[in-house]
Design a protein around this motif. Structure first.
Motif, short mmCIF file in Angstrom:
data_model
loop_
_atom_site.label_atom_id
_atom_site.label_comp_id
_atom_site.label_asym_id
_atom_site.label_seq_id
_atom_site.Cartn_x
_atom_site.Cartn_y
_atom_site.Cartn_z
N ASN A 194 7.73 -11.18 3.02
CA ASN A 194 9.03 -11.34 2.39
C ASN A 194 8.97 -12.00 1.02
O ASN A 194 10.01 -12.20 0.38
N GLY A 195 7.77 -12.35 0.57
CA GLY A 195 7.62 -12.97 -0.74
C GLY A 195 7.73 -11.95 -1.86
O GLY A 195 8.16 -10.81 -1.67
N SER A 196 7.31 -12.36 -3.05
CA SER A 196 7.46 -11.49 -4.22
C SER A 196 6.53 -10.28 -4.18
O SER A 196 6.84 -9.24 -4.74
N ASN A 197 5.38 -10.42 -3.51
CA ASN A 197 4.45 -9.31 -3.39
C ASN A 197 4.86 -8.38 -2.26
O ASN A 197 5.61 -8.76 -1.37
N PHE A 198 4.33 -7.17 -2.30
CA PHE A 198 4.56 -6.20 -1.22
C PHE A 198 3.25 -6.06 -0.44
O PHE A 198 2.39 -5.27 -0.79
N ARG A 199 3.10 -6.90 0.60
CA ARG A 199 1.88 -6.93 1.37
C ARG A 199 2.21 -6.77 2.85
O ARG A 199 3.30 -7.14 3.31
N VAL A 200 1.23 -6.24 3.59
CA VAL A 200 1.42 -5.98 5.02
C VAL A 200 0.22 -6.55 5.77
O VAL A 200 -0.93 -6.28 5.42
N ILE A 201 0.50 -7.33 6.83
CA ILE A 201 -0.56 -7.87 7.67
C ILE A 201 -0.60 -7.11 8.99
O ILE A 201 0.40 -6.54 9.44
N GLN A 202 -1.78 -7.08 9.61
CA GLN A 202 -1.90 -6.52 10.95
C GLN A 202 -1.95 -7.69 11.95
O GLN A 202 -2.05 -8.85 11.56
N ASN A 203 -1.85 -7.37 13.23
CA ASN A 203 -1.72 -8.41 14.24
C ASN A 203 -3.08 -9.01 14.60
O ASN A 203 -3.79 -8.52 15.47
N SER A 204 -3.39 -10.13 13.96
CA SER A 204 -4.65 -10.82 14.26
C SER A 204 -4.63 -11.44 15.65
O SER A 204 -5.67 -11.72 16.23
N MET A 205 -3.43 -11.63 16.22
CA MET A 205 -3.31 -12.25 17.54
C MET A 205 -3.81 -11.33 18.66
O MET A 205 -4.06 -11.80 19.77
N ASN A 243 -5.03 3.79 21.84
CA ASN A 243 -4.66 2.58 21.10
C ASN A 243 -4.70 2.75 19.58
O ASN A 243 -4.55 1.78 18.85
N ILE A 244 -4.89 3.99 19.13
CA ILE A 244 -5.08 4.24 17.71
C ILE A 244 -3.82 4.83 17.09
O ILE A 244 -3.30 5.85 17.54
N TRP A 245 -3.36 4.18 16.02
CA TRP A 245 -2.19 4.65 15.26
C TRP A 245 -2.58 4.85 13.79
O TRP A 245 -3.53 4.23 13.30
N LYS A 246 -1.83 5.69 13.11
CA LYS A 246 -2.00 5.87 11.67
C LYS A 246 -0.70 5.46 10.98
O LYS A 246 0.39 5.69 11.51
N VAL A 247 -0.83 4.82 9.82
CA VAL A 247 0.35 4.33 9.12
C VAL A 247 0.21 4.55 7.62
O VAL A 247 -0.91 4.61 7.09
N ARG A 248 1.35 4.67 6.98
CA ARG A 248 1.40 4.70 5.53
C ARG A 248 2.64 3.92 5.12
O ARG A 248 3.72 4.10 5.69
N VAL A 249 2.48 3.03 4.15
CA VAL A 249 3.58 2.16 3.74
C VAL A 249 3.91 2.41 2.27
O VAL A 249 3.03 2.46 1.41
N LEU A 250 5.20 2.57 2.01
CA LEU A 250 5.71 2.79 0.65
C LEU A 250 6.72 1.70 0.33
O LEU A 250 7.23 1.01 1.22
N LYS A 251 7.05 1.57 -0.95
CA LYS A 251 8.13 0.67 -1.34
C LYS A 251 9.47 1.34 -1.08
O LYS A 251 9.63 2.55 -1.30
N SER A 252 10.44 0.55 -0.64
CA SER A 252 11.81 1.02 -0.49
C SER A 252 12.65 0.26 -1.51
O SER A 252 13.10 -0.87 -1.25
N ILE A 311 -4.81 -3.76 4.41
CA ILE A 311 -3.88 -2.85 3.74
C ILE A 311 -3.63 -3.36 2.33
O ILE A 311 -3.19 -4.50 2.13
N SER A 312 -3.92 -2.54 1.35
CA SER A 312 -3.77 -2.95 -0.04
C SER A 312 -2.31 -3.17 -0.40
O SER A 312 -1.39 -2.71 0.29
N GLU A 313 -2.09 -3.91 -1.49
CA GLU A 313 -0.72 -4.12 -1.94
C GLU A 313 -0.03 -2.78 -2.14
O GLU A 313 -0.61 -1.83 -2.68
N ILE A 314 1.21 -2.70 -1.70
CA ILE A 314 1.95 -1.43 -1.76
C ILE A 314 2.26 -1.10 -3.21
O ILE A 314 2.81 -1.92 -3.96
N ASN A 315 1.90 0.11 -3.61
CA ASN A 315 2.00 0.55 -4.99
C ASN A 315 3.33 1.24 -5.25
O ASN A 315 3.85 1.95 -4.39
N ALA A 316 3.89 1.04 -6.44
CA ALA A 316 5.15 1.69 -6.79
C ALA A 316 4.99 3.20 -6.91
O ALA A 316 5.96 3.95 -6.71
N THR A 317 3.78 3.66 -7.20
CA THR A 317 3.50 5.10 -7.26
C THR A 317 3.13 5.56 -5.86
O THR A 317 2.08 5.20 -5.33
N GLU A 318 3.97 6.37 -5.24
CA GLU A 318 3.79 6.73 -3.83
C GLU A 318 2.43 7.32 -3.53
O GLU A 318 1.82 7.03 -2.51
#
Length: 356
Positions: A77-88, A165-174, A138-145
């Motif tokens: 929720n900070g100024s950067n667009f970053r995504v963490i995975q569940n280390s727990m 247990n395997i999923w694929k994901v892609r994250v974009l800016k909204s 997961i790298s910082e989310i880029n403004a260029t899709e």
């Protein structure tokens, strides 16, 4: 008639004045922090594999338990667009070369790379345990899709990766205030979409592939540290390797909580000159340098093997919360060795040293 009008005018003016003065002079309620107490954390079933993570707020004597498996991704929720995975859960992730989520499957991605292992090469599968949001898989989310690649995630810690247990994901800016998540099981040819909006009251917004948006952490001003099993690192000889630890304690570094460890005994049990937990008071604070690192406590407060084991009795911790309240805290038992505790239900004690 004039007398009645004058009385009415006086009554109305007096009422307005009293109401106005009352508003101006109403004191702001003072929030008094807890003087300290003892807590037994509710880690739940599982012993060393306790099912819960437990968030603790010292100033209110509150603990909040949440299932470790209840989430898969956390959106910063900070100024950067970053995504963490569940280390727990020891989740592991790797990037692909594709920006088309439907094109990724087990024919062109070898899921075995996501199996756990105690070799340095496996470190690349996990977010850095120091909690730095710029050190995520997961790298910082880029403004260029087109620059946002597909990642493949193994949601469990396992020696062999299995398709279930395997999923694929892609994250974009909204826009400028949120994220768009595309997600699917590894061999699915259509994906689901979710929008995750930022909320400055929390460190992260959490998402489960199975249930959608979920609440994990309390509001960022409402907790000081979390106790949980989680992915970490250790040394094998002189080599750093990934290792999943039980009974880790991480402070809320993203909300300006800081801490320091105080050891007051030598290895032979004699005093090293530092004050004990009972002796420590406000005048001792000046000699300390508190750290913003989230893993000051980490696994340093206990041992599960060797001698001694259990909660260490030669140390305590000083924690400063986001409001400036300073507490001293010691762990009493955790259910290893002969410390008298129950695994999954660690016991601790803390006392207010200085009010913020």
């Amino acid at each position: 008639m004039k007398t009645n009008n004058l009385l009415s005018t006086f009554f109305i003016a007096t009422t307005i004045c009293l109401a106005s003065c009352g508003r101006d002079e109403t004191p702001i309620p003072e929030i008094i922090p807890s003087d300290g107490t003892k807590l037994t954390l509710d880690g739940g079933a599982g012993a060393s594999d306790a099912e819960n993570a437990v968030f603790v707020d010292l100033s209110t004597d509150k603990q909040s338990s949440v299932k470790r498996v209840s989430w898969n991704l956390g959106f910063y929720n900070g100024s950067n667009f970053r995504v963490i995975q569940n280390s727990m859960t020891g989740a592991a992730a790797a990037v692909t070369t594709s920006s088309d989520i439907n094109a990724v499957n087990t024919t062109n991605f070898d899921i075995s790379v996501l199996s756990s292992g105690t070799v340095p090469e496996k470190l690349a599968l996990y977010d850095n345990p120091d909690g730095d949001v710029t050190k995520t898989v997961i790298s910082e989310i880029n403004a260029t899709e087109a620059n946002n690649k597909v990642y493949v995630i193994n949601t469990v810690f396992a020696g062999a990766a299995t398709e279930a247990n395997i999923w694929k994901v892609r994250v974009l800016k909204s826009g400028t205030t949120g994220y768009t998540l595309q997600y699917a099981k590894i061999n699915e040819t259509t994906f689901k979409t979710a929008t995750i909006n930022k909320d400055g009251n929390n460190n992260f917004q959490y998402f489960s592939f199975e249930t959608g948006n979920v609440t994990v952490e309390p509001a960022k001003t409402d907790w000081d540290f979390v106790w949980s099993k989680a992915m970490y690192t250790t040394l094998m000889g002189t080599t750093t390797i990934p290792y999943i630890f039980s009974d880790l304690v991480f402070t809320n570094h993203l909300a300006n909580v800081s801490s320091v460890q105080v050891i007051f005994k030598n290895t032979d049990g004699t005093s090293n000159g530092n004050p004990t937990y009972d002796e420590f008071e406000e005048s001792n604070l000046a000699a300390l340098s508190l750290s913003a690192a989230r893993n000051v406590i980490g696994s340093n407060w206990r041992a599960t093997t060797g001698t001694p084991s259990g909660a260490f009795t030669d140390r305590f911790y000083v924690i400063k919360d986001a409001s400036g309240n300073v507490y001293k805290l010691k762990f009493l038992a955790m259910g290893a060795g002969s410390d008298g505790g129950t695994r999954g239900y660690p016991q601790l004690e803390y006392k207010l040293v200085k009010r913020g």
